[in-house]
Design a protein around this motif. Structure first.
Motif, mmCIF file in Angstrom:
data_model
loop_
_atom_site.group_PDB
_atom_site.id
_atom_site.type_symbol
_atom_site.label_atom_id
_atom_site.label_comp_id
_atom_site.label_asym_id
_atom_site.label_seq_id
_atom_site.Cartn_x
_atom_site.Cartn_y
_atom_site.Cartn_z
ATOM 1 N N GLU A 1 0.830 -1.200 0.000
ATOM 2 C CA GLU A 1 0.000 0.000 0.000
ATOM 3 C C GLU A 1 0.863 1.248 0.000
ATOM 4 O O GLU A 1 0.631 2.201 -0.754
ATOM 5 C CB GLU A 1 -0.891 -0.015 1.241
ATOM 6 N N LYS B 1 2.040 6.745 -6.698
ATOM 7 C CA LYS B 1 1.111 7.786 -7.109
ATOM 8 C C LYS B 1 1.786 9.144 -7.080
ATOM 9 O O LYS B 1 1.504 10.011 -7.897
ATOM 10 C CB LYS B 1 -0.095 7.780 -6.159
ATOM 11 N N ASN B 2 2.650 9.317 -6.087
ATOM 12 C CA ASN B 2 3.327 10.620 -5.962
ATOM 13 C C ASN B 2 4.605 10.694 -6.775
ATOM 14 O O ASN B 2 5.404 11.599 -6.594
ATOM 15 C CB ASN B 2 3.631 10.900 -4.493
ATOM 16 N N ASN C 1 2.310 1.789 -3.234
ATOM 17 C CA ASN C 1 1.327 2.351 -4.162
ATOM 18 C C ASN C 1 1.261 3.854 -4.024
ATOM 19 O O ASN C 1 1.223 4.599 -5.008
ATOM 20 C CB ASN C 1 -0.056 1.749 -3.890
ATOM 21 N N LEU C 2 1.204 4.253 -2.762
ATOM 22 C CA LEU C 2 1.146 5.690 -2.489
ATOM 23 C C LEU C 2 2.344 6.397 -3.102
ATOM 24 O O LEU C 2 2.225 7.439 -3.740
ATOM 25 C CB LEU C 2 1.141 5.924 -0.981
#
Lengths: 616, 771
Positions: free
Chosen positions: B187, B194-195, B190-191
């Protein structure tokens, strides 16, 4: 041998971690390394004048010069040489932050000194380059290991306890009840009394881990228990007088000196052996590193029994009548025997005669004890005196005190506290620290018991003193008596059965031969000079010449007619004469020095009088 | 024979030359026959002389083969002169012709060619080959020496040899080898994704990448221009410097130097104001330069140039000046820097005069000796000293006294003006002092008051002396309170008796003080070593201590056994006294026991001493008596060999080393050798060691795990050679240690085909064979 400043070990026996990094061999590119140098404009070969970029890469500190030798810092807080990196860039971390304390932690010098064992006071003769390199390696190794040992001392987290009176208050006035009240419950539970009036005065012994207690009453009562949990292991009556009792290497075996013979029991109370060669034993001592049980008998024999193989190693006749005072020196495993003529003799199984004999008292010696560092010996005699001797070569009393009734029993604690049992009173003296002798000025603690003292021992790794007396057993609290940090691999009070078995095997493998017991346990690190010389002499005899002798001077041939036989001989002569002169000079110097010394001795020995000038 | 031949060839040569020379002579002086004849005779003589150079000095008779005239038109005779005809002479015409030159050349060539020598026999050739091959191989192999040495000295060798990897992996490596597995990790990743944060390869964020590559064309151009400008400027500057350097005018350089110095000074001043730390560094640099100068012989008129100038200096003014300049430079460089401290500077702001004076005085104490003329200096600075000491008398009481006493004699020349000046100074200082320091000592203030008054200086001195004496006596009282009261009592009296003899009492005092100090030290020294034995004594007799030192000074070398055992030791004051049943007759029992012990004790000591004596006797080496009764004299029952004989055949045993218990009366130490322990000791020194002390040093550190930490133990017991199982261990290659591979192939060639070397190194071979 004994406790030769072993390296500190962490308290628990955690197996060594497998902390090897799984490093990946893949060559990586860093973010400050450009993967493709932009060659579009070939004008700027240097780094781009990018302010941001420059700021992001902090410069290496300028003062990162490498100190080669000074691994030890003089002051404990000064940061040491920064860790060296193969790759200078790898010092930078991802976040860009730098380690404020780079390199390994500093170590104080004194602690390192404690672990240094090479005697550097002796000046070595000139040596070849090869030898020198070996010596350097040895010294570097020593330094490294001692630094490691000193660093691991950090893991000894426990501190010794102490008792401090309020200003002017005598600590000796503090009684056990007060202490018990003040301490926590767990410690308070360590103070107890066993009222066993039926079976006479008791001798007692703690196991090496300090977890188990065995005691034997004069009238045959033998018991062993886990004294912390008060769980009884066995209790028997041997129906015979019990003189002494002692644990062997582990708590599973128990040696009992009975009226006739020496018996060995296991922790169930089952008799395993009856050793008839040790008869009428009065005192027992167990040497844990040699697996030797030393017995002193009424017949005047000191017998060493190897308990690992069950053989008698040596039976020495002390020629001093009945032996009933014995103690061991934990430092070098020498047995100290006290005799009725006021002497204490030091014994090793390798020698038929005592290693040393010390005249300590005018009357007979009643008790002897040696402290754990092997530096001090306390003796008490029939002349009511208590003396502390220095065992480091001089054997002179350091302090003497007359006790009102003489001490019948003496014992040292691990941290150097001295206890004396006088009648029904127990006095404890304390010193300044572990390696200092107890000062006999003021007792540290006193305690009165319900009967005369018959046996004394400090419990290892606990602030507890066990006293066996005619009224049973008393376990009293003595703050600061025991070593607070134990070596988990050596003597672990909390070890399980399996661990004990493992330790037993290891200890047996590391058993020290009985012949190695001598006054200086570091003698093994010395060369046998006499045999060496002998061997050299034999070799010279065999060969007919000395292969190591300096070659005689051979003059070099010279040119232009200066190499005539006469001149050669002359030159040889010259060198020979020079050598001879050197020798004479040296001997003269020696003589002068000796004379000087003698004169000095004379002058100090007696005051010079005015008439001395006429003396020829 | 060879010598003969040589001489002959020499002859021939000279002849030849003459032949060449002759025509010219003719041309030049045809009429001078006589001269020519003379020449010929001389020539003959020379020849003879040369021929007589032959070692045996044997004159060679002219060979007579044929009766012929000396000179003939038809044949060529070589008689008479003893000369030999050389082929070249015949060939050579009077005039050199081109056609014969070639022939001559050929002839020369033939002559220069040596005869072909006999080839060496086979063994010798082989030997030479071997030697050369050996040399070559040794040279090639010597490349490996450092490698071999390094490997020998290495603590551990791991085979197969590999290049070392960096020991500690940086965090990036660790991270890159790691993958998100747990859901939480995933997770987080993933974050990060995304950034647009770097995840697997934590190297560059896209923004960073962009910023790195973002350099526009204009920027690049600007930068290039900048660089160009910088380069041009640099070249201009360099050119200028070169030009200036070439200027030979001394004056110019002097001016430049001066300017530089001025500038530097100014900068330094500025730096001091702005950045004192940097200024200090500068100062240090100067100090270092001074040190260097002091160390070196530069500028000391000792160089070659200076020496040459010294010779000239007598006559040449310039040379003298140059030398003096050099000396001045030396002085300047070696002069110590006077750094005025901050506080002094502040003072200087208010009072310039003092500021000038103070450092002088301060330095006076230290630099008296190395000043240019200490005698001159003292007279003029005595007053300043006074002032200084008045300023802070309690800080420097000792030097003041000395200075005062010294300056007494030179008091006269001081002018009245100076006195006035001093007064002025004193007043000012007093004022300042009262303003600044409230906590000045009363004694000091009193002194200053005295000094400020208009009394004669000598009186002032008396007062100060008194003050000081008082101080000292006070100090003495404090230091030696209980120890020497008698001496103390006497002292004040003497002081009061002669206050006017200024120097005497002071000196006496100091001497006494010294003595007392020494005595005290004695006390302490005596007391320290035997606190146990003497402790109780000193406790009991604190009053008669002054008498004690003499007794105590006797130092007993031997410890008295009687004393040792019979000294009364203090009894322990125990709170709890053991209960004993029969308390009534305790004292009686005590008495009885005491008596018994006393008797027993004597016995014990005597027994022990006897035992010790026996042990000493037993351990002494025995003499060997080799006398044979009846040998050389009558033997039989009741007859003993004569004393002379016995003396003659007695081999005295060498005296052993002193016993360890020689000075320990209460100890018997067994000196017998413990053979069982010795069996475990090392008895042969291993190779590189020559003395057992050296070897002992290497085995003194224990290596067992009992004495070492786990890591140290592992390190100490690592095997010297480690082989990785399952790996092929190839022999070491040149590339492994950083050499080019050619050397190795070279070597292999040599080994494989030793014959090729003969052709290859023919030249070398030849050289060696000639040698």
């Amino acid at each position: 041998m004994g406790e030769v400043e072993t390296a500190p070990k962490p308290g628990t026996d955690v197996p060594p971690k497998k902390d090897k990094l799984q490093t990946k061999r893949k060559k990586l590119r860093r973010y400050w390394e450009e993967e493709t140098v932009p060659t579009t404009d070939g004008a700027s070969p240097g780094p781009p004048c990018n302010k941001k970029n420059r700021e992001r890469s902090p410069q290496r500190p300028k003062n990162a010069h490498i100190l080669k030798k000074s691994r030890i810092s003089k002051k404990p807080q000064v940061p040491k040489k920064p860790r060296e990196w193969k790759n200078p860039e790898s010092q930078r971390s991802l976040s860009g932050a730098q380690d404020p304390f780079p390199g390994p932690a500093p170590v104080p010098v004194e602690v390192v000194q404690k672990f240094c064992r090479i005697d550097k006071s002796r000046k070595l003769p000139r040596s070849k380059a090869k030898t020198r390199s070996r010596l350097e390696v040895a010294e570097a190794e020593e330094e490294e290991t001692s630094i490691k040992a000193a660093r691991s001392e950090l893991l000894l987290a426990e501190e010794p306890g102490f008792l401090e009176g309020e200003d002017g208050e005598d600590t000796a006035k503090i009684c056990q009840a007060d202490i018990v009240e003040a301490v926590d419950i767990a410690s308070a539970a360590k103070h107890f009394d066993l009222n066993l009036r039926q079976f006479g005065p008791y001798r007692l012994n703690y196991s090496r881990t300090g977890r188990h207690l065995a005691f034997g009453g004069r009238r045959g009562h033998v018991a062993a228990l886990d004294w912390v949990t008060k769980k009884l292991m066995c209790e028997i009556n041997v129906m015979e007088a019990v003189r002494d009792i002692r644990f062997l290497h582990s708590e599973a075996l128990l040696a009992v000196a009975q009226n006739r013979w020496l018996h060995i029991y296991d922790n169930q109370g089952i008799e395993l052996h009856c050793i008839r060669r040790c008869d009428r034993v009065t005192q027992l001592e167990f040497l844990p590193f040699h697996f030797l049980l030393a017995t002193a008998s009424e017949t005047g024999f000191l017998t060493y029994l190897d308990v690992s193989v069950g053989k008698i190693v040596a039976a020495l006749n002390a020629r001093a009548g009945r032996l009933d005072v014995m103690s061991q020196n934990p430092y070098n495993a020498v047995i100290h025997l006290g005799h009725s003529n006021g002497t204490v003799s030091l014994w090793s199984p390798a020698m038929k005669e005592p290693l040393a004999k010390i005249l300590c008292h005018r009357g007979g010696v009643r008790a002897v004890a040696v402290d754990s560092t092997g530096t001090y010996m306390a003796t008490s005699g029939l002349d009511h005196q208590l003396k502390i001797f220095d065992l480091r070569g001089t054997y002179q009393p350091l302090s003497t005190r007359t006790l009102p009734h003489g001490a019948g029993h003496l014992a040292f604690s691990q941290r150097g506290l001295l206890v004396a049992g006088m009648g029904d009173v127990v006095n404890i003296w304390a010193g300044q620290g572990k390696a200092s002798p107890p000062s006999l000025e003021q007792p540290y603690l006193t305690h009165r018991l319900s009967g005369p003292v018959h046996g004394l021992q400090f419990c290892p790794f606990e602030d507890v003193l066990g006293v066996g007396h005619s009224g049973g057993i008393t376990s009293m609290l003595v703050p600061g008596a025991g070593e607070p940090n134990f070596d988990g691999l050596e003597s672990n009070p909390y070890r399980s059965r399996k661990q004990r078995q493992e330790w037993e095997v290891k200890a047996l493998l590391e058993k020290v031969p009985a012949e190695l017991i001598c006054l200086d346990p570091r003698a093994l690190a010395e060369v046998d000079v006499i045999s060496l010389e002998q061997g050299k002499k034999e070799r010279i005899e065999r060969l007919g010449y000395d292969p190591e002798a300096k070659a005689p001077f051979q003059p070099k041939p010279k040119q232009k007619g200066r190499s005539s036989t006469a001149s050669l001989v002359k030159r040889k002569r010259k060198v020979m004469d020079e050598e001879h002169r050197d020798k004479v000079r040296q001997s003269l110097q020696q003589q002068q020095q000796q004379q000087h010394k003698e004169a000095k001795a004379k002058s100090t020995g007696a005051r010079p009088s005015a008439l001395d000038r006429f003396v020829r | 024979m060879t010598a003969n031949r040589l001489a002959e060839s020499l002859l021939a040569l000279s002849q030849q030359e003459e032949l060449v020379d002759l025509p010219k002579d003719y041309l030049l002086s045809g009429s001078e026959d006589e001269g020519d004849n003379d020449g010929e005779r001389e020539h003959q003589k020379l020849l003879e002389a040369i021929s007589s150079l032959d070692g045996k000095n044997r004159r060679k008779l002219a060979e007579r083969s044929e009766a012929s005239l000396k000179v003939s038109e038809f044949n060529v005779s070589s008689e008479g002169s003893g000369e030999k005809l050389v082929l070249a002479d015949l060939l050579e015409p009077v005039k050199t012709s081109s056609s014969l030159a070639t022939v001559k050349k050929q002839l020369n060539r033939v002559k220069s060619k040596k005869t072909v020598e006999l080839p060496l026999n086979k063994e010798e050739i082989e030997r030479i080959h071997r030697e050369v091959a050996f040399n070559k191989t040794a040279k090639v192999l010597s490349k490996w020496d450092p490698v071999v040495l390094k490997n020998r000295q290495a603590e551990q060798l791991v085979f197969p040899l590999e290049k070392e990897e960096p020991a500690i992996a940086p965090i990036e490596h660790v991270l890159s080898g790691w993958k998100a597995r747990t859901p939480l990790e995933q997770e987080i990743f993933n974050l990060l994704h995304k950034n647009k944060q770097p995840v697997a390869d934590p190297l560059l964020t896209p923004v960073e990448k962009a910023s790195l590559q973002a350099m526009s064309l204009e920027e690049a151009k600007m930068r290039r221009a900048e660089l160009q400008r910088a380069r041009a400027l640099q070249s201009y500057y360099e050119a200028k410097a070169r030009r200036e350097k070439k200027i030979k005018s001394k004056k110019y350089h002097k001016v430049v130097k001066k300017g530089k110095a001025k500038k530097a000074l100014k900068e330094f001043e500025q730096l001091r104001k702005v950045n004192p730390a940097a200024a200090l560094e500068e100062l240090e640099k100067i100090e270092k330069a001074r040190m260097m100068e002091r160390m070196s012989l530069k500028h000391q008129n000792s160089g070659k140039w200076a020496k040459s100038k010294a010779i000239m200096a007598k006559y040449d003014l310039e040379a003298r000046q140059a030398m003096q300049e050099q000396l001045a430079k030396n002085k300047e460089l070696t002069q110590k820097l006077q750094v005025a401290s901050e506080s002094e500077e502040e003072e200087g702001g208010t009072e310039e005069v003092e500021e000038l004076l103070v450092p002088d005085v301060v330095n006076e104490v230290q630099m008296n000796a190395d000043g240019p003329n200490p005698w001159m200096l003292r007279s003029c600075t005595s007053d300043t000293k006074e002032a200084a000491t008045q300023e802070d008398p309690e800080q420097l009481p000792e030097p003041e006294a000395h200075e005062v006493s010294e300056s007494e004699g030179e008091e006269r020349p001081v002018a009245e003006e100076e006195i006035l000046l001093r007064e002025f100074e004193e007043r000012r200082s007093l004022r300042k002092r009262s303003e600044l320091s409230q906590d000045a000592e009363p004694a000091g203030s009193q002194e200053t008051k005295d000094s400020s008054s208009q009394e004669v200086l000598s009186e002032l001195r008396v007062l100060s002396q008194k003050l000081k004496e008082n101080d000292q006596s006070r100090k003495q009282k404090a230091s030696s309170k209980g120890t020497i009261p008698q001496v103390q009592r006497e002292e004040p009296a003497t002081e009061e008796e002669e206050p006017l003899l200024l120097q005497r009492p002071e000196r006496v005092q100091t001497l006494e003080e010294l003595e007392e100090l020494g005595k005290e030290e004695c006390f302490q020294n005596k007391e320290l070593p035997r606190p146990v034995l003497e402790g109780q004594q000193s406790e009991r007799t604190p009053n008669n201590r002054p008498g004690a030192p003499k007794e105590k000074k006797k130092k007993e070398q031997m410890i008295d056994l009687q004393n040792l055992l019979t000294t009364q030791s203090p009894s322990v004051k125990s709170l709890a006294v053991p209960t004993i049943e029969e308390l009534e007759d305790e004292e009686e029992r005590n008495q009885r026991q005491m008596i018994k012990e006393a008797f027993a004790g004597d016995d014990v000591i005597r027994d022990f001493l006897k035992e010790k004596r026996e042990a000493v006797e037993a351990s002494k080496p025995k003499d060997v008596d080799l006398t044979l009764p009846g040998w050389g004299e009558w033997g039989g029952v009741g007859l003993k060999p004569s004393a002379k004989k016995r003396r003659r055949f007695l081999i005295k045993a060498p005296e052993g080393p002193p016993r360890k218990d020689k000075n320990l009366p209460n100890v018997i130490i067994n000196e017998k050798r413990n053979i069982h322990t010795a069996a475990h000791q090392v008895r042969v020194l291993p190779y590189p060691f020559t003395h057992h002390w050296q070897f002992e040093r290497t085995i003194q550190t224990p290596i067992g795990s009992t004495w070492n930490t786990q890591r140290a133990f592992q390190k100490l017991t690592t095997p010297k050679v480690v082989t990785k199982p399952g790996h092929i261990i190839n022999p070491i290659k040149a590339e492994d240690v950083g050499y080019r591979s050619s050397s190795r192939s070279d070597l292999s060639v040599i080994q494989r085909n030793p014959k090729r070397i003969t052709t290859r190194h023919k030249k070398q071979l030849k050289k060696s064979s000639v040698d």
